[in-house]
Design a protein around this motif. Structure first.
Motif, PDB file in Angstrom:
ATOM      1  N   UNK A   1     -46.709  -2.446   7.759  1.00 17.58           N
ATOM      2  CA  UNK A   1     -47.452  -1.835   6.654  1.00 17.58           C
ATOM      3  C   UNK A   1     -48.910  -1.575   7.028  1.00 17.58           C
ATOM      4  N   UNK A   2     -49.380  -2.243   8.073  1.00 12.92           N
ATOM      5  CA  UNK A   2     -50.751  -2.042   8.538  1.00 12.92           C
ATOM      6  C   UNK A   2     -50.888  -0.777   9.382  1.00 12.92           C
ATOM      7  N   UNK A   3     -49.752  -0.221   9.796  1.00 17.28           N
ATOM      8  CA  UNK A   3     -49.748   0.941  10.683  1.00 17.28           C
ATOM      9  C   UNK A   3     -49.610   2.218   9.853  1.00 17.28           C
ATOM     10  N   UNK A   4     -50.377   3.226  10.193  1.00 17.94           N
ATOM     11  CA  UNK A   4     -50.297   4.506   9.477  1.00 17.94           C
ATOM     12  C   UNK A   4     -48.879   5.057   9.554  1.00 17.94           C
ATOM     13  N   UNK A   5     -48.424   5.661   8.466  1.00 15.33           N
ATOM     14  CA  UNK A   5     -47.038   6.144   8.365  1.00 15.33           C
ATOM     15  C   UNK A   5     -46.670   7.066   9.522  1.00 15.33           C
ATOM     16  N   UNK A   6     -47.596   7.919   9.949  1.00 16.11           N
ATOM     17  CA  UNK A   6     -47.286   8.877  11.014  1.00 16.11           C
ATOM     18  C   UNK A   6     -47.165   8.201  12.384  1.00 16.11           C
ATOM     19  N   UNK A   7     -47.657   6.974  12.506  1.00 18.24           N
ATOM     20  CA  UNK A   7     -47.590   6.262  13.785  1.00 18.24           C
ATOM     21  C   UNK A   7     -46.393   5.321  13.881  1.00 18.24           C
ATOM     22  N   UNK A   8     -45.689   5.104  12.777  1.00 22.99           N
ATOM     23  CA  UNK A   8     -44.616   4.111  12.754  1.00 22.99           C
ATOM     24  C   UNK A   8     -43.312   4.552  13.405  1.00 22.99           C
ATOM     25  N   UNK A   9     -42.925   5.835  13.325  1.00 20.38           N
ATOM     26  CA  UNK A   9     -41.661   6.232  13.950  1.00 20.38           C
ATOM     27  C   UNK A   9     -41.630   5.878  15.438  1.00 20.38           C
ATOM     28  N   UNK A  10     -40.554   5.230  15.853  1.00 18.34           N
ATOM     29  CA  UNK A  10     -40.397   4.859  17.256  1.00 18.34           C
ATOM     30  C   UNK A  10     -40.963   3.502  17.619  1.00 18.34           C
ATOM     31  N   UNK A  11     -41.743   2.881  16.709  1.00 18.65           N
ATOM     32  CA  UNK A  11     -42.293   1.561  17.031  1.00 18.65           C
ATOM     33  C   UNK A  11     -41.181   0.534  17.160  1.00 18.65           C
ATOM     34  N   UNK A  12     -40.151   0.650  16.295  1.00 19.15           N
ATOM     35  CA  UNK A  12     -38.987  -0.232  16.357  1.00 19.15           C
ATOM     36  C   UNK A  12     -37.729   0.639  16.286  1.00 19.15           C
TER      37      UNK A  12
END
Length: 278
Positions: free
Chosen positions: A239-250
């Motif tokens: 939730x601390x990560x901007x929505x546009x940066x979250x895809x692919x993190x997990x």
């Protein structure tokens, strides 16, 4: 009790939270301590419908963690895992423990035939904000004795330091100085003896060392193949990560409309974990 179970129970770096009936273990990485508001893996353990033993990390003894690197922590935990020689079915990580969990899973995968599954609960990679926020909560805990203005003053002093200091090791040391000053006032008012004072301070110091050391791990590759279980608390996990940066993190994110503190005590989360590990 079978020989491999004796090895698990006798370990000094892992605590058995749940016994298993099959030859395999699930490892959980966290830094539990008395009085914290967040539920721990001990609360999740009884709700898991798994045939494997669940083991939780035990930190090195208080007073021994100063100067430990991330590699030191990993070896501390891996030594007993290797000695037991049992297949690791999954590795779980809570909050900053998710960094260590990914690294542990990576090393274990290189030493056994099947890579363990990785499940992360509100995963966070420690940075200055994380370290300060944990300090903030520790000072909050002193509010049972300190006056509100004293709590605020200590937290504001810590925030100024976190904005000025970029090196996490130095940041941890500076925040601990502020904590010790505030804690001494609280301990005096509470009438704590020297032993109890030392216990409290050693626990906070050790936890800060754990957080700072975790920053030495680049967990990005490990997280990309993991499942994240996220709460609805804006100040925690992905939730601390901007929505546009979250895809692919997990590889997958499963979200629950829960407070961060309740993730590991909720039946629906336990069911999801059971399904993931299988």
């Amino acid at each position: 009790m079978r020989a491999w179970e004796c090895l698990i129970v006798a370990t000094i770096s892992w605590l058995t939270l749940k016994e298993g009936v099959d030859d395999g273990v699930v490892l959980a990485v966290d830094y539990p301590f008395t009085g914290r508001p967040e539920a721990g893996f001990s609360e999740l353990a009884g709700q898991l419908d798994l045939p494997y033993a669940l083991l939780e990390t035990v930190p090195p003894g208080n007073g021994t963690e100063a100067g430990m690197t991330a590699g030191d922590y990993l070896e501390w935990w891996l030594t007993d895992v290797r000695a037991a020689g049992r297949p690791v079915r999954a590795v779980l990580g809570f909050c900053a423990g998710s960094v260590y969990a990914a690294a542990l899973a990576d090393r274990i995968a290189a030493e056994q035939k099947v890579a363990p599954k990785v499940v992360l609960f509100d995963p966070e990679s420690p940075n200055a904000i994380t370290v300060y926020w944990q300090f903030h909560k520790v000072i909050d805990g002193l509010g049972v004795v300190l006056r509100p203005e004293e709590v605020t003053a200590a937290q504001q002093a810590g925030q100024r330091i976190s904005e000025e200091v970029t090196d996490l090791t130095l940041l941890g040391e500076r925040l601990l100085d502020v904590y010790r000053e505030a804690a001494e006032t609280a301990f005096d008012r509470a009438g704590l003896d020297a032993v109890r004072r030392e216990e409290f301070t050693a626990t906070v110091t050790a936890f800060m060392s754990y957080l700072v050391a975790a920053a030495g791990i680049d967990a990005r590759d490990g997280w990309r193949t993991a499942t994240a279980i996220s709460s609805g608390t804006a100040t925690n996990g992905l939730n601390l990560v901007a929505a546009e940066e979250r895809p692919g993190m997990v590889a997958e994110e499963i979200r629950f409309d829960l407070e961060h503190a309740d993730l590991l005590r909720t039946a629906e989360v336990a069911k999801a974990v059971t399904a993931l590990i299988g």
